[in-house]
Scaffold this active site. Structure first.
Site, PDB file in Angstrom:
ATOM      1  N   GLY A 268       1.386 -31.649  11.638  1.00  0.00           N
ATOM      2  CA  GLY A 268       0.723 -30.490  11.047  1.00  0.00           C
ATOM      3  C   GLY A 268       1.190 -30.165   9.644  1.00  0.00           C
ATOM      4  O   GLY A 268       0.399 -30.008   8.727  1.00  0.00           O
ATOM      5  N   ALA A 269       2.507 -30.078   9.483  1.00  0.00           N
ATOM      6  CA  ALA A 269       3.055 -29.690   8.186  1.00  0.00           C
ATOM      7  C   ALA A 269       4.558 -29.894   8.203  1.00  0.00           C
ATOM      8  O   ALA A 269       5.135 -30.180   9.248  1.00  0.00           O
ATOM      9  CB  ALA A 269       2.749 -28.219   7.909  1.00  0.00           C
ATOM     10  N   MET A 270       5.176 -29.723   7.028  1.00  0.00           N
ATOM     11  CA  MET A 270       6.619 -29.962   6.929  1.00  0.00           C
ATOM     12  C   MET A 270       7.261 -28.942   5.999  1.00  0.00           C
ATOM     13  O   MET A 270       6.783 -28.699   4.892  1.00  0.00           O
ATOM     14  CB  MET A 270       6.853 -31.391   6.425  1.00  0.00           C
ATOM     15  CG  MET A 270       8.292 -31.757   6.213  1.00  0.00           C
ATOM     16  SD  MET A 270       9.227 -31.726   7.761  1.00  0.00           S
ATOM     17  CE  MET A 270      10.816 -31.201   7.171  1.00  0.00           C
ATOM     18  N   GLU A 271       8.382 -28.401   6.460  1.00  0.00           N
ATOM     19  CA  GLU A 271       9.014 -27.253   5.807  1.00  0.00           C
ATOM     20  C   GLU A 271       9.982 -27.597   4.683  1.00  0.00           C
ATOM     21  O   GLU A 271      10.907 -26.815   4.417  1.00  0.00           O
ATOM     22  CB  GLU A 271       9.760 -26.444   6.872  1.00  0.00           C
ATOM     23  CG  GLU A 271      11.023 -27.114   7.458  1.00  0.00           C
ATOM     24  CD  GLU A 271      10.807 -27.849   8.771  1.00  0.00           C
ATOM     25  OE1 GLU A 271       9.667 -28.274   9.034  1.00  0.00           O
ATOM     26  OE2 GLU A 271      11.775 -28.023   9.534  1.00  0.00           O
ATOM     27  N   ASN A 272       9.791 -28.710   3.964  1.00  0.00           N
ATOM     28  CA  ASN A 272      10.691 -29.066   2.862  1.00  0.00           C
ATOM     29  C   ASN A 272      10.998 -27.843   2.011  1.00  0.00           C
ATOM     30  O   ASN A 272      10.120 -27.053   1.688  1.00  0.00           O
ATOM     31  CB  ASN A 272      10.028 -30.115   1.963  1.00  0.00           C
ATOM     32  CG  ASN A 272       9.340 -31.187   2.741  1.00  0.00           C
ATOM     33  OD1 ASN A 272       9.979 -31.883   3.508  1.00  0.00           O
ATOM     34  ND2 ASN A 272       8.038 -31.292   2.588  1.00  0.00           N
ATOM     35  N   HIS A 304       4.715 -20.654  10.345  1.00  0.00           N
ATOM     36  CA  HIS A 304       5.779 -21.483  10.944  1.00  0.00           C
ATOM     37  C   HIS A 304       6.633 -22.156   9.862  1.00  0.00           C
ATOM     38  O   HIS A 304       7.855 -22.055   9.878  1.00  0.00           O
ATOM     39  CB  HIS A 304       5.131 -22.518  11.866  1.00  0.00           C
ATOM     40  CG  HIS A 304       6.096 -23.402  12.563  1.00  0.00           C
ATOM     41  ND1 HIS A 304       6.529 -23.178  13.854  1.00  0.00           N
ATOM     42  CD2 HIS A 304       6.745 -24.524  12.162  1.00  0.00           C
ATOM     43  CE1 HIS A 304       7.382 -24.113  14.211  1.00  0.00           C
ATOM     44  NE2 HIS A 304       7.531 -24.955  13.194  1.00  0.00           N
ATOM     45  N   GLU A 305       5.965 -22.824   8.937  1.00  0.00           N
ATOM     46  CA  GLU A 305       6.733 -23.554   7.909  1.00  0.00           C
ATOM     47  C   GLU A 305       7.493 -22.576   7.020  1.00  0.00           C
ATOM     48  O   GLU A 305       8.630 -22.822   6.645  1.00  0.00           O
ATOM     49  CB  GLU A 305       5.817 -24.443   7.061  1.00  0.00           C
ATOM     50  CG  GLU A 305       4.955 -25.432   7.841  1.00  0.00           C
ATOM     51  CD  GLU A 305       5.684 -26.231   8.898  1.00  0.00           C
ATOM     52  OE1 GLU A 305       6.877 -26.516   8.731  1.00  0.00           O
ATOM     53  OE2 GLU A 305       5.060 -26.559   9.933  1.00  0.00           O
ATOM     54  N   HIS A 308      10.609 -21.344   8.716  1.00  0.00           N
ATOM     55  CA  HIS A 308      11.685 -22.352   8.741  1.00  0.00           C
ATOM     56  C   HIS A 308      12.658 -22.157   7.578  1.00  0.00           C
ATOM     57  O   HIS A 308      13.782 -22.615   7.641  1.00  0.00           O
ATOM     58  CB  HIS A 308      11.101 -23.759   8.632  1.00  0.00           C
ATOM     59  CG  HIS A 308      10.853 -24.430   9.951  1.00  0.00           C
ATOM     60  ND1 HIS A 308      11.764 -24.438  10.979  1.00  0.00           N
ATOM     61  CD2 HIS A 308       9.793 -25.175  10.388  1.00  0.00           C
ATOM     62  CE1 HIS A 308      11.274 -25.132  11.992  1.00  0.00           C
ATOM     63  NE2 HIS A 308      10.085 -25.586  11.668  1.00  0.00           N
ATOM     64  N   GLU A 327      13.205 -25.455  16.030  1.00  0.00           N
ATOM     65  CA  GLU A 327      11.772 -25.496  16.378  1.00  0.00           C
ATOM     66  C   GLU A 327      11.391 -24.439  17.409  1.00  0.00           C
ATOM     67  O   GLU A 327      10.390 -23.744  17.251  1.00  0.00           O
ATOM     68  CB  GLU A 327      11.370 -26.900  16.838  1.00  0.00           C
ATOM     69  CG  GLU A 327      11.485 -27.970  15.751  1.00  0.00           C
ATOM     70  CD  GLU A 327      10.689 -27.643  14.486  1.00  0.00           C
ATOM     71  OE1 GLU A 327       9.865 -26.711  14.500  1.00  0.00           O
ATOM     72  OE2 GLU A 327      10.912 -28.326  13.460  1.00  0.00           O
TER      73      GLU A 327
HETATM   74  N1  B3K Z   1       9.610 -29.994  11.197  1.00  0.00           N
HETATM   75  C1  B3K Z   1       8.325 -30.631  11.097  1.00  0.00           C
HETATM   76  C2  B3K Z   1       8.109 -31.723  12.078  1.00  0.00           C
HETATM   77  C3  B3K Z   1       8.658 -33.022  11.661  1.00  0.00           C
HETATM   78  C4  B3K Z   1       8.242 -34.100  12.636  1.00  0.00           C
HETATM   79  C5  B3K Z   1       8.904 -35.397  12.358  1.00  0.00           C
HETATM   80  N2  B3K Z   1       8.406 -36.453  13.204  1.00  0.00           N
HETATM   81  C6  B3K Z   1       7.223 -29.647  11.216  1.00  0.00           C
HETATM   82  C7  B3K Z   1       7.539 -28.394  11.902  1.00  0.00           C
HETATM   83  O1  B3K Z   1       7.908 -28.345  13.067  1.00  0.00           O
HETATM   84  O2  B3K Z   1       7.485 -27.386  11.273  1.00  0.00           O
HETATM   85 ZN    ZN Z   2       8.805 -26.485  12.973  1.00  0.00          ZN
END
Ligand code: B3K
Ligand code: ZN
Length: 895
Positions: A268-272, A304-305, A308, A327
């Site tokens: 879905g997305a990533m919280e970099n 959500h992101e 994080h 998570e």
């Molecule tokens: N932390 C990422 C998920 C990464 C999955 C890697 N295979 C998105 C999330 O849970 O917000």
């Molecule tokens: Zn997450």
């Protein structure tokens, strides 16, 4: 099982955790961006961790070309280190070092979408869980936290936009057709939060004032042509920032926060840190292309992101076994955010029911299958396989139980202490539990079992009413089925919320025997800690109807022998919306299971008046929120019904469920028509919960109405399709036309072909809508494997784009059970071939698809045999990734 692949995978155990041999203080990186050969120069300042037993310097690296390696300015000879496929190990390293590494990457060849990759000519990264090691050699583990400075250089025309984490500190021209941008992230972070984006992108931006008065820059970056679809993501971001300030006192720490959308993304997305990268599905929306469900999905994923940033980034995980620390907690936070945003109690309840439905539909089966694992797993082969509904959704339920046990204030105190103790650290689930316990002076030792024991606990309740003594006694027993590797379970600490209803629908004040309290509450949370408890309530003037497990206070299966009358009573009166809905689901499930048997035995199918009238009453109850009425009217899914059976029979299940739908349509036709008319939402599209709820009920009514083979109702759907001014209504009409029992009738075939064609032509340039077009067909009861194969040949289909693969293949395998489980095994053969093909391109996505056969031992023996063959075919494939191998080996071990 014969398996030639077994030797390539190693199991990693939680108990083997060793602290890193070296800490990293700063990381400086320079990227010369070129799709064929991106050159990466990295300078890392490191110091020995004297507390670690690891004496060598261990760096991870994959698919990299190593050009240079220097320690404290001196080139290392090849003999000074050991380089394998996955590691670079250097011995006899001084305590304080500056390590310089030069690597290069062929990003254009990277189809895994992990590490640095190219999508539509633009560069993106995905480093969680272990993708940073595909960029440079590094102690790529979450407990190594450092500050990063990143210099990006690239062609001005190809890559006008150059982004990385943190703040932009410098940019300029390089004079050779290239330009540069230098980014600095002032916060220490683990490597999995590193990100870069480079390419042709445009943004919607806004200056936003935080509660403290500080101004920040918010940006949503998309490809040209999509700026008309970013407003909702931007609004969701602003709502998230405000909510985290108000609810948890947490402020955005950076001066700039960016969201970038890409159409090629594994999840879905990533919280970099400061540079969230999103699947377009969770960013782009306007009323023409996105449904209400899409709007809600964007709001919750953006939330959500963003959340994080504190739960995950500022405080991160010590190791990947602790994944649920960030998570589970962040899902809990996004669920609360969406609930709070609706702004009323019913809205919150609707959100809660939707979340419970997801848990039961996906997590309960996982907990009962071969991939079952505790919220904090003890081992894994491939960590990417453990981004599961157990870690996320059950993990969120575990966090919610603290909330239920400690109360609103108590939970907040626990959160405050958690940040006070651990800001800037990489910690464990035990640390979180300790903060919750210490902040509230509570002993939460037993609560640890929610993290260590897999499986869905059962809570069996027996009631006894003593009319003379006016007491009502509940005997409550808990147990938990054994799961892979865990035979015997110890009792859990379970918050068990309940109420007792009188015949007029009002509730008794709850007075426990021996504990007389003033102002006794009408709802209370009992704490179960033993295998068996007995609770006696006094002053109960008449036999009550118990409302148990209110608001789904724990992720358990509740067993209680309700009579139909009791359930109808709860459905009509319970003040707890969850239990009210649940009563309807129980009434439905009971009937569905009997009807499946009747189908199997060739008996006449019948539906009784109690059920029909209970639903009619709910449907017509104007005091109830339309969104809630829609939830009650929606029958348990075919997957849920299958889970309730010892041997699942998808075809009979489908027939039984369709029979109930058609019978309800007939019996409630006038009521459904009225609900349809009363819930129209004329005028400009609004995505708010109230309007979405009306549309949901109206479209649910429409889907029932077309079950009744009648030209007028079919025309109603067709007209709605043609006149729809938003995607929610358009899609609902199309789904109704394609998914109803009468969809096989010749009469409407031409119309159906026409609308499908029209939909495609109208939206052929909107990738996310074309995904819907595929999904609609993959889930249609008329679509068999032959049609699936022809859809897979459609020019718009592509296996390498995860969204597209999911929209067609995953939907067929997971959401069209009656067709997927065709007795000739053709569905399984298609599955095996697809997993094998995907494995070559993208192991993470392939492993997700391979989960579709998890529950194979639950099917009739003939199906089982064919499923086993398919699993074995995949398991024996050459060069199988450890991702897929782990899933299919565990499935096969279940035989
Ligand atoms: N932390 C990422 C998920 C990464 C999955 C890697 N295979 C998105 C999330 O849970 O917000
Ligand atoms: Zn997450």
């Amino acid at each position: 099982m014969r398996n030639t692949n077994q030797d390539v995978s190693t199991t990693i155990y939680r108990k083997d955790y060793v602290a890193p041999g070296f800490w990293v203080d700063t990381v400086e990186m320079g990227f010369d961006l070129d799709p064929k050969r991106t050159h990466v120069a990295t300078r890392i300042k490191m110091r020995r961790n004297h507390d670690s037993s690891e004496k060598d310097l261990v760096l991870f690296g994959e698919d990299l070309k190593l050009h240079q390696l220097r320690i404290n300015g001196v080139n290392l000879k090849k003999s000074a280190y050991t380089l394998t496929k996955e590691r670079l190990v250097i011995s006899n390293v001084p305590d304080d070092i500056t390590l310089e590494i030069e690597t290069s990457i062929a990003a254009d060849k990277n189809t895994t979408m992990s590490g640095l990759y190219v999508s539509n000519g633009n560069f993106f990264t995905q480093c969680e869980a272990e993708g940073f090691r595909k960029i440079t050699y590094f102690p790529d583990r979450p407990d190594v936290m450092a500050t990063y400075t990143v210099m990006l250089r690239g062609d001005k025309k190809q890559y006008p936009v150059l982004l990385s984490n943190g703040n932009l500190i410098e940019q300029g021209d390089l004079g050779d057709g290239r330009h540069y941008a230098k980014w600095e992230d002032p916060f220490k972070k683990p490597s999995y939060l590193f990100a870069l984006v480079a390419g042709k992108l445009v943004c919607q931006e806004e200056n936003y004032k935080l509660k403290s008065g500080r101004k920040v820059l918010l940006q949503v970056w998309v490809e040209e042509g999509n700026l008309d679809k970013t407003q909702h993501a931007m609004d969701s971001l602003k709502n998230s920032i405000r909510w985290d300030e108000e609810r948890f006192g947490l402020e955005l720490d950076l001066d700039r926060f960016m969201i970038v959308a890409t159409s090629d993304f594994n999840m879905g997305a990533m919280e970099n840190k400061g540079l969230n990268i999103f699947n377009t599905k969770y960013v782009l929306a306007n009323s023409r292309t996105a449904t209400d469900i899409d709007y809600a999905g964007i709001e919750s994923v953006v939330g959500h992101e963003y959340f994080h940033n504190w739960t995950g980034n500022r405080v991160t995980c010590r190791d990947w076994f602790q994944l649920s620390l960030k998570e589970g907690l962040t899902v809990f936070r996004d669920q609360e955010f969406s609930g709070d945003l609706v702004g009323n109690e019913t809205g919150r309840a609707v959100k809660r029911i939707e979340d419970v439905r997801v848990l039961r539909q996906f997590q309960f089966p996982e907990d009962a299958g071969p991939m079952s694992h505790p919220v904090r797993p003890d081992s894994f082969v491939e960590i990417n396989n453990f981004y599961t509904v157990t870690v996320y959704e059950k993990g969120s339920e575990v966090v919610r139980m603290y909330y239920t046990l400690l109360g609103h204030e108590g939970f907040r105190k626990g959160m405050d202490l958690y940040f006070q103790r651990h800001d800037g650290q990489a910690v464990t689930c035990d640390d979180f539990r300790a903060a919750m316990a210490d902040a509230n002076g509570r002993d939460l030792t037993q609560f640890e079992r929610w993290y260590s024991q897999a499986g869905t606990p059962r809570v069996a309740v027996k009631a006894h009413y003593d009319a003379k003594a006016k007491t009502y006694t509940l005997n409550v027993q808990q147990s938990c089925p054994s799961t892979a590797g865990q035979e015997n379970k110890q009792p859990f600490h379970i918050p068990f919320a309940l109420g007792l209803l009188k015949a007029d629908g009002s509730e008794f004040a709850l007075q426990l025997a021996g504990a007389k309290v003033k102002d006794a509450p009408k709802s209370m949370v009992l704490e179960l800690t033993d295998a068996e408890h007995t609770f006696t309530f006094t002053g109960i003037e008449q036999e009550p109807t118990p409302s148990l497990l209110r608001n789904f206070s724990a992720p358990v299966v509740l067993e209680f022998e309700y009579s139909d009358q009791q359930l109808a009573h709860l459905l009509a009166h319970d003040s707890d919306a969850f239990c009210r809905w649940e009563a309807g689901q129980r009434l439905a499930m009971r009937r569905l299971l009997k009807l499946v048997e009747a189908v199997q035995q060739g008996h006449v199918l019948e539906l009784d008046a109690i059920f029909i009238e209970a639903l009619r009453k709910t449907l017509n109850d104007k005091n109830l929120d339309p969104a809630f009425r829609e939830l009650v009217l929606t029958l348990p899914s075919e997957t849920m019904i299958a889970e309730e059976m010892t041997i699942a029979d998808p075809i009979s299940i489908h027939q039984a469920r369709q029979f109930v739908r058609a019978t309800l349509a007939q019996a409630l036709k006038a009521d459904l028509l009225e609900a349809y008319q009363n819930n129209l939402t004329p005028g400009k599209y609004k995505a708010d919960a109230a309007s979405a709820g009306k549309r949901a009920l109206k479209n649910c009514a429409l889907a029932y109405l077309v079950e009744w083979p009648d030209a007028a109702t079919y025309a109603l759907a067709h007209t709605q399709y043609q006149e729809a001014e938003n995607m929610t209504d358009r899609m609902a009409a199309l789904t109704a036309m394609l998914h109803c029992s009468t969809a096989t009738d010749k009469a409407h075939q031409k119309t159906r072909e026409q609308v499908l064609k029209h939909f495609y032509t109208e939206f052929k340039n909107e990738a996310l809508v074309i995904d819907k077009w595929f999904t609609l067909q993959a889930s249609a009861p008329t679509t068999d494997v032959v049609q699936m194969k022809s859809l897979m040949k459609h020019p718009a289909f592509s296996l390498s784009n995860p969204n597209r693969a999911r929209s067609l293949l995953f939907v067929f395998c997971n959401a069209n059970p009656a067709r997927f489980h065709a007795v000739d095994g053709s569905g399984y053969a298609l599955w095996a071939d697809s997993v094998i093909a995907l494995n070559k391109l993208n192991p993470q996505v392939a492993a997700r698809l391979s989960r579709s056969l998890d529950r194979w031992t639950k099917y009739p023996v003939t199906n089982q045999a064919l499923m086993k063959l398919a699993l074995e075919k995949v398991a024996a494939t050459k060069n199988l990734s450890k991702d897929v191998l782990e899933v299919v080996s565990k499935a096969l071990a279940a035989s």
